[in-house]
Motif scaffolding. Structure first.
Motif, short mmCIF file in Angstrom:
data_model
loop_
_atom_site.label_atom_id
_atom_site.label_comp_id
_atom_site.label_asym_id
_atom_site.label_seq_id
_atom_site.Cartn_x
_atom_site.Cartn_y
_atom_site.Cartn_z
N PRO A 83 0.74 -1.29 -0.05
CA PRO A 83 -0.07 0.03 -0.25
C PRO A 83 0.76 1.24 -0.10
CG PRO A 83 -0.78 -1.30 1.73
CD PRO A 83 0.82 -2.00 1.34
N THR A 84 0.54 2.41 -0.74
CA THR A 84 1.10 3.66 -0.56
C THR A 84 1.25 4.19 0.56
OG1 THR A 84 -0.92 5.00 -1.03
CG2 THR A 84 0.57 4.13 -2.95
N VAL A 85 0.51 3.93 1.85
CA VAL A 85 0.70 4.47 3.09
C VAL A 85 0.40 3.25 4.13
CG1 VAL A 85 0.09 6.90 2.62
CG2 VAL A 85 -1.76 5.32 3.18
N GLU A 86 1.04 3.49 5.24
CA GLU A 86 0.86 2.25 6.39
C GLU A 86 -0.50 2.16 6.74
OE1 GLU A 86 2.48 2.36 10.72
OE2 GLU A 86 4.18 2.34 9.15
N HIS A 87 -1.22 3.29 6.77
CA HIS A 87 -2.61 3.12 7.24
C HIS A 87 -3.78 2.97 6.27
CE1 HIS A 87 -1.40 3.40 11.52
NE2 HIS A 87 -0.68 4.66 11.11
N CYS A 88 -3.34 2.47 5.01
CA CYS A 88 -4.26 2.38 3.58
C CYS A 88 -5.63 1.81 4.35
CB CYS A 88 -3.68 1.81 2.63
SG CYS A 88 -4.60 1.79 1.09
N VAL A 116 0.04 -8.53 2.01
CA VAL A 116 0.50 -7.09 2.16
C VAL A 116 1.92 -7.34 2.38
CG1 VAL A 116 0.55 -5.01 3.60
CG2 VAL A 116 -1.76 -6.23 2.94
N ALA A 117 2.87 -6.87 1.77
CA ALA A 117 4.42 -6.58 2.04
C ALA A 117 4.45 -6.54 3.49
CB ALA A 117 5.01 -5.71 1.40
N PRO A 118 5.42 -7.29 4.04
CA PRO A 118 5.78 -7.13 5.58
C PRO A 118 6.17 -5.94 5.88
CG PRO A 118 6.64 -9.26 4.49
CD PRO A 118 6.29 -8.49 3.33
N GLY A 119 5.59 -5.32 6.89
CA GLY A 119 5.89 -4.16 7.41
C GLY A 119 5.29 -2.89 6.71
N SER A 120 4.30 -3.18 5.62
CA SER A 120 4.07 -2.10 5.01
C SER A 120 2.53 -1.73 5.43
CB SER A 120 3.81 -2.48 3.39
OG SER A 120 3.07 -3.46 3.15
N HIS A 121 2.03 -2.10 6.37
CA HIS A 121 0.56 -1.83 6.72
C HIS A 121 0.50 -1.98 8.27
CE1 HIS A 121 -3.81 -1.73 7.08
NE2 HIS A 121 -3.73 -0.89 5.79
N ALA A 122 -0.16 -1.04 8.83
CA ALA A 122 -0.40 -1.22 10.30
C ALA A 122 -0.90 -2.40 10.78
CB ALA A 122 -1.06 0.33 10.59
N SER A 123 -2.13 -2.66 10.09
CA SER A 123 -3.16 -3.98 10.19
C SER A 123 -2.46 -5.12 9.00
CB SER A 123 -4.34 -3.65 10.03
OG SER A 123 -4.71 -2.63 10.88
N GLU A 124 -1.49 -5.39 8.98
CA GLU A 124 -1.07 -6.57 8.16
C GLU A 124 -1.67 -7.60 8.27
OE1 GLU A 124 3.42 -8.69 7.51
OE2 GLU A 124 3.61 -6.61 8.30
#
Length: 159
Positions: A83-88, A116-124
């Motif tokens: 995602p383009t931002v961590e909280h997408c 989702v790529a590891p570490g790329s989203h707050a709710s991965e």
């Protein structure tokens, strides 16, 4: 589209040049002999539109060819997106679009794993669980509003 954007000004990248090859086919033959590879899977999903922006997932580098794993012998495809931002808030919609496009494009013998790529989203962990749970995906695809949003993202652009 959405009125309040999480990432109002995303970085837009140049599209990768397409390989000189025939366009990906929608498989009528369930047991197609021709193996499926990473570039072919990328060709299927590269033009999916972002739910919030007038750009493709490729242009936003949400998906890249390198983030696709294909094991044709095991009939397995994994797409990892960023995602383009961590909280997408659209991460699950993006993942659902990827899954639906591949379900429509690949023979049904393929197991499709969307991550989702590891570490790329707050709710991965929650997003990954939702995207790979058959019952949750089926329930999402019974929601007419979600189906409309997915179909809009998958519609060909003529721009």
């Amino acid at each position: 589209m959405v009125s309040e954007l999480i990432n109002a000004n995303p970085t837009v990248y140049e599209k990768k040049e397409r390989r000189a090859r025939s366009a990906p086919s929608d498989y009528a033959d369930e047991y197609a002999v021709e193996p499926i590879d990473q570039p072919e899977v990328f060709d299927h999903i590269r033009d999916i539109k972002d739910p919030e922006h007038p750009y493709s997932l490729e242009e936003l580098k949400v998906i890249t060819e390198d983030a696709i794993e294909v094991d044709d012998k095991q009939s397995y495809v994994r797409v990892t997106f960023t995602p383009t931002v961590e909280h997408c808030s659209m991460a699950t919609i993006i993942g659902l679009c990827l899954r639906v496009k591949l379900l429509r494009s690949l023979p049904s013998r393929y197991k499709i794993d969307i991550r989702v790529a590891p570490g790329s989203h707050a709710s991965e962990a929650a997003v990954n669980k939702q995207l790979n749970d058959k019952e949750r995906v089926a329930a999402a695809l019974e929601n007419p509003n979600l189906v409309d949003m997915v179909d809009e993202c998958l519609a060909p652009s003529f721009g």
